[in-house]
Scaffold this active site. Structure first.
Site, PDB file in Angstrom:
ATOM      1  N   HIS A  17       0.884  -1.606  -0.236  1.00  0.00           N
ATOM      2  CA  HIS A  17      -0.178   0.056  -0.038  1.00  0.00           C
ATOM      3  C   HIS A  17       0.824   1.329   0.073  1.00  0.00           C
ATOM      4  O   HIS A  17       0.486   1.987  -0.342  1.00  0.00           O
ATOM      5  CB  HIS A  17      -0.891  -0.180   1.880  1.00  0.00           C
ATOM      6  CG  HIS A  17      -2.484  -0.902   1.191  1.00  0.00           C
ATOM      7  ND1 HIS A  17      -2.042  -1.963   2.651  1.00  0.00           N
ATOM      8  CD2 HIS A  17      -2.925  -1.472   0.439  1.00  0.00           C
ATOM      9  CE1 HIS A  17      -3.512  -2.446   2.203  1.00  0.00           C
ATOM     10  NE2 HIS A  17      -3.422  -2.448   1.008  1.00  0.00           N
ATOM     11  N   SER A 132      -2.941  -8.080   3.026  1.00  0.00           N
ATOM     12  CA  SER A 132      -3.409  -7.928   4.184  1.00  0.00           C
ATOM     13  C   SER A 132      -3.505  -9.285   4.734  1.00  0.00           C
ATOM     14  O   SER A 132      -3.653  -9.659   5.636  1.00  0.00           O
ATOM     15  CB  SER A 132      -4.325  -6.882   4.498  1.00  0.00           C
ATOM     16  OG  SER A 132      -4.077  -5.365   3.873  1.00  0.00           O
TER      17      SER A 132
END
Ligand code: PNS
Length: 164
Positions: A17, A132
């Site tokens: 990210h 994630s």
């Protein structure tokens, strides 16, 4: 003023990210990293915790002149983007497998509001397999996630899930 929204679950934020955010900084003057409020999901971190983690790790990003802010949103993403006076939604693409779902969302969002463009950003190869979901799974099963998430995220996972 070129303003973009980078939406996601960020449960938790990964180095992938942050890589995307760094790349976006070259394209936009302002980026809002927006944590989605999704009552249907059972996240590891609360929306408030995820925002706090993002605020803690964002200074690691080489943002240049780009202003980075953290927020959360509920409901339709395009409506949030319009309310924020953003012209673009940024999404990271790791592999071709991401593309199908992302294209579907981008086209639906375009139908909902043609004023908002979706920009796909390619993450660094080093993060092409990082998600994630996998980070949480590997950590919970005792594997190392060092280098895949910021140290602050590892520390928060340690607090939340135990482990030394
Ligand atoms: O990090 P994620 O979980 O892949 O992010 C998904 C996200 C937040 C981009 C997506 O679920 C979303 O846009 N949610 C808001 C609701 C919405 O606008 N749905 C229609 C999308 S076509």
């Amino acid at each position: 003023m070129r303003r973009a929204i980078y939406p996601g679950s960020f449960d938790p934020v990964t180095n992938g990210h942050l890589d995307i955010i760094g790349r976006c900084c070259k394209l936009f003057d302002e980026i809002t990293i927006a944590v989605v409020v999704n009552p249907q999901k059972r996240p590891l971190f609360t929306v408030e915790e995820r925002q706090a983690i993002l605020r803690e790790v964002l200074p690691r990003v080489e943002a240049g002149e780009c202003r980075l802010t953290v927020d959360s949103f509920e409901g339709l993403l395009v409506q949030y983007a319009v309310a924020q006076e953003a012209g673009a939604i940024v999404r990271g693409i790791r592999a071709i497998s991401d593309y199908e779902y992302e294209l579907q969302m981008a086209l639906m969002n375009r139908r909902l509001d043609p004023r908002i463009e979706t920009v796909f950003m390619m993450s660094a190869e080093a993060y092409s397999y990082v998600s994630s979901r996998l980070v949480k799974e590997v950590y919970q099963l005792g594997g190392s996630v060092t280098g895949l998430v910021p140290a602050a995220v590892e520390a928060r996972m340690r607090e939340k899930l135990g482990r030394t």
